[in-house]
Design a protein around this motif. Structure first.
Motif, mmCIF file in Angstrom:
data_model
loop_
_atom_site.group_PDB
_atom_site.id
_atom_site.type_symbol
_atom_site.label_atom_id
_atom_site.label_comp_id
_atom_site.label_asym_id
_atom_site.label_seq_id
_atom_site.Cartn_x
_atom_site.Cartn_y
_atom_site.Cartn_z
ATOM 1 N N ARG A 31 0.864 -1.178 0.000
ATOM 2 C CA ARG A 31 0.000 0.000 0.000
ATOM 3 C C ARG A 31 0.901 1.229 0.000
ATOM 4 N N PHE A 32 0.833 1.990 -1.066
ATOM 5 C CA PHE A 32 1.605 3.217 -1.188
ATOM 6 C C PHE A 32 0.728 4.392 -0.773
ATOM 7 N N VAL A 33 1.245 5.215 0.125
ATOM 8 C CA VAL A 33 0.501 6.396 0.568
ATOM 9 C C VAL A 33 1.340 7.639 0.335
ATOM 10 N N SER A 34 0.699 8.665 -0.192
ATOM 11 C CA SER A 34 1.303 9.975 -0.369
ATOM 12 C C SER A 34 0.213 10.999 -0.059
ATOM 13 N N SER A 109 0.082 7.610 22.577
ATOM 14 C CA SER A 109 -0.437 7.882 21.239
ATOM 15 C C SER A 109 0.645 7.629 20.206
ATOM 16 N N ARG A 110 0.205 7.120 19.055
ATOM 17 C CA ARG A 110 1.125 6.873 17.943
ATOM 18 C C ARG A 110 0.724 7.658 16.700
ATOM 19 N N GLY A 111 0.005 8.762 16.895
ATOM 20 C CA GLY A 111 -0.292 9.646 15.775
ATOM 21 C C GLY A 111 -1.755 9.667 15.384
ATOM 22 N N TRP A 112 -2.092 10.632 14.541
ATOM 23 C CA TRP A 112 -3.476 10.827 14.138
ATOM 24 C C TRP A 112 -3.541 11.194 12.658
ATOM 25 N N MET A 113 -4.741 11.032 12.096
ATOM 26 C CA MET A 113 -4.969 11.352 10.692
ATOM 27 C C MET A 113 -6.430 11.743 10.498
ATOM 28 N N LEU A 114 -6.666 12.740 9.653
ATOM 29 C CA LEU A 114 -8.015 13.070 9.216
ATOM 30 C C LEU A 114 -8.331 12.288 7.948
ATOM 31 N N ARG A 115 -9.598 11.897 7.796
ATOM 32 C CA ARG A 115 -10.027 11.246 6.569
ATOM 33 C C ARG A 115 -11.385 11.803 6.141
ATOM 34 N N THR A 116 -11.643 11.739 4.851
ATOM 35 C CA THR A 116 -12.879 12.296 4.318
ATOM 36 C C THR A 116 -13.367 11.483 3.131
ATOM 37 N N SER A 117 -14.677 11.533 2.903
ATOM 38 C CA SER A 117 -15.250 10.962 1.686
ATOM 39 C C SER A 117 -15.398 12.026 0.616
ATOM 40 N N GLY A 118 -14.984 13.249 0.927
ATOM 41 C CA GLY A 118 -15.067 14.348 -0.020
ATOM 42 C C GLY A 118 -13.785 14.515 -0.820
ATOM 43 N N LYS A 119 -13.692 15.627 -1.523
ATOM 44 C CA LYS A 119 -12.533 15.912 -2.356
ATOM 45 C C LYS A 119 -11.345 16.344 -1.494
ATOM 46 N N ILE A 120 -10.154 15.979 -1.954
ATOM 47 C CA ILE A 120 -8.920 16.344 -1.268
ATOM 48 C C ILE A 120 -8.065 17.168 -2.222
ATOM 49 N N PRO A 121 -7.714 18.395 -1.849
ATOM 50 C CA PRO A 121 -6.908 19.231 -2.748
ATOM 51 C C PRO A 121 -5.436 18.844 -2.725
ATOM 52 N N ASN A 122 -4.731 19.212 -3.781
ATOM 53 C CA ASN A 122 -3.269 19.098 -3.847
ATOM 54 C C ASN A 122 -2.770 17.695 -3.536
ATOM 55 N N LYS A 123 -3.267 16.727 -4.301
ATOM 56 C CA LYS A 123 -2.884 15.333 -4.071
ATOM 57 C C LYS A 123 -1.478 15.032 -4.582
ATOM 58 N N ASN A 124 -0.962 13.904 -4.100
ATOM 59 C CA ASN A 124 0.233 13.253 -4.630
ATOM 60 C C ASN A 124 1.495 14.091 -4.553
ATOM 61 N N GLY A 125 1.600 14.884 -3.470
ATOM 62 C CA GLY A 125 2.883 15.489 -3.170
ATOM 63 C C GLY A 125 3.280 16.689 -3.981
ATOM 64 N N VAL A 126 2.312 17.377 -4.601
ATOM 65 C CA VAL A 126 2.667 18.585 -5.339
ATOM 66 C C VAL A 126 1.813 19.734 -4.866
ATOM 67 N N ASP A 219 6.645 10.082 -1.508
ATOM 68 C CA ASP A 219 6.308 11.433 -1.954
ATOM 69 C C ASP A 219 5.387 11.412 -3.171
ATOM 70 N N LYS A 220 5.500 10.342 -3.974
ATOM 71 C CA LYS A 220 4.685 10.218 -5.174
ATOM 72 C C LYS A 220 4.344 8.754 -5.408
ATOM 73 N N ILE A 221 3.096 8.496 -5.768
ATOM 74 C CA ILE A 221 2.628 7.145 -6.019
ATOM 75 C C ILE A 221 3.310 6.587 -7.280
ATOM 76 N N PRO A 222 3.777 5.320 -7.250
ATOM 77 C CA PRO A 222 4.330 4.719 -8.466
ATOM 78 C C PRO A 222 3.329 4.779 -9.619
ATOM 79 N N GLU A 223 3.840 5.030 -10.812
ATOM 80 C CA GLU A 223 2.963 5.227 -11.961
ATOM 81 C C GLU A 223 2.696 3.947 -12.739
ATOM 82 N N THR A 224 3.501 2.901 -12.538
ATOM 83 C CA THR A 224 3.314 1.653 -13.271
ATOM 84 C C THR A 224 3.344 0.475 -12.315
#
Length: 307
Positions: A31-34, A109-126, A219-224
């Protein structure tokens, strides 16, 4: 597995699709996350699934038996999108709620994250100008809700993870005899939400289920596919567990959750004599029609220790 109790047959139900790992997919699961994007190499498919609404029988569920529990959990955070406010208040608040709920001696605690079913701006590290952002850290950001059946921890890697966290929190501590890694999940958008979280009764999950899904923060999801499946140092990475479909899995959710409630559920309990892990997944809830709102939620991972 005959685990049903009469009270569980009195509740509201709905049928929807949950995405399970498909057989005969790639041998390497990663699972790749950016920023704003999460991609699996494994192939998933929808399976029609009955999900029961536990709202009316919430007191029936216990942390040790079912692996999850809906808590009354008031919060002092006014704006969960204000990272400074969340950092200042939330993790300590969560640790106190978890400690009270399960009776542990120490909760970290080992950290936190917000999540949404809506749109996310500025994806994939740019940034908006197309230039790369700083190196991505999978913490305290905004990510899409995860719509595949999984547990965020792979069992064989958790003792080392817990020991490291304990040694950091208690450098000269007496040691621990049990630990529980869990998620403290809160939605803060108005009810009902369109993409809520479903949790699987731990009693309906066999110990031998699940395969590792290696986590790579990039920083960026693999493209292939070739890039995503190339040889990598998977053995030294964190990993989740992902699951093939099992019709014996028994699924629940709590409709119309509000900001001052939280769903506490287990990723990993070192005590295997009780319900020790809870597969989970977001799902599209069409039962409320146009009344449903975009889901906004915050999850906070903790480790509870008994010394």
């Amino acid at each position: 597995m005959a685990i049903q109790e009469n009270i569980e047959e009195t509740v509201r139900t709905l049928t929807t699709n949950l995405n399970y790992l498909l057989p005969n997919g790639p041998k390497i699961n990663r699972r790749f996350v950016s920023p704003g994007v999460e991609v699996n190499t494994g192939k998933y498919g929808p399976y029609p699934t009955i999900i029961r609404d536990g709202r009316e029988i919430r007191s029936h569920f216990t942390f040790d038996k079912h692996g999850f529990q809906l808590l009354d959990a008031p919060t002092a955070v006014n704006d969960f999108h204000d990272k400074a406010e969340v950092e200042a208040k939330y993790q300590a608040e969560v640790c106190e709620h978890v400690k009270k709920a399960c009776g542990a001696d120490l909760v970290v605690s080992r950290g936190w994250m917000l999540r949404t079913s809506g749109k996310i701006p500025n994806k994939n590290g740019v940034n908006g100008d197309g230039k790369p952002k700083e190196s991505y850290r999978h913490y305290g950001g905004l990510q899409p809700a995860a719509g595949e059946v999984h547990v965020d921890t792979e069992p064989n890697r958790q003792l080392i993870y817990a020991q490291s966290a304990y040694d950091q929190a208690r450098p000269n501590g007496p040691g621990f005899k049990r630990f529980i890694i869990s998620s403290f999940w809160r939605t803060f958008s108005p009810p009902p939400q369109n993409f809520p979280l479903a949790v699987c009764d731990a009693q309906s999950v066999r110990d031998d289920e699940g395969v590792p899904n290696i986590l790579w923060v990039v920083d960026k999801i693999p493209e292939t596919d070739e890039e995503a499946l190339k040889p990598m140092d998977d053995d030294n990475q964190l990993a989740a567990a992902i699951f093939l479909h099992n019709p014996e899995h028994r699924w629940w959710y709590f409709s119309r959750m509000v900001k001052d409630e939280a769903l506490l559920f287990k990723f990993h309990d070192s005590d295997r004599s009780v319900g020790w892990r809870v597969p989970h997944s977001a799902f599209w809830d069409d039962s409320f029609g146009e009344e449903a709102n975009v889901r906004s939620s915050i999850e906070c991972r903790t480790i509870a220790f008994w010394e």
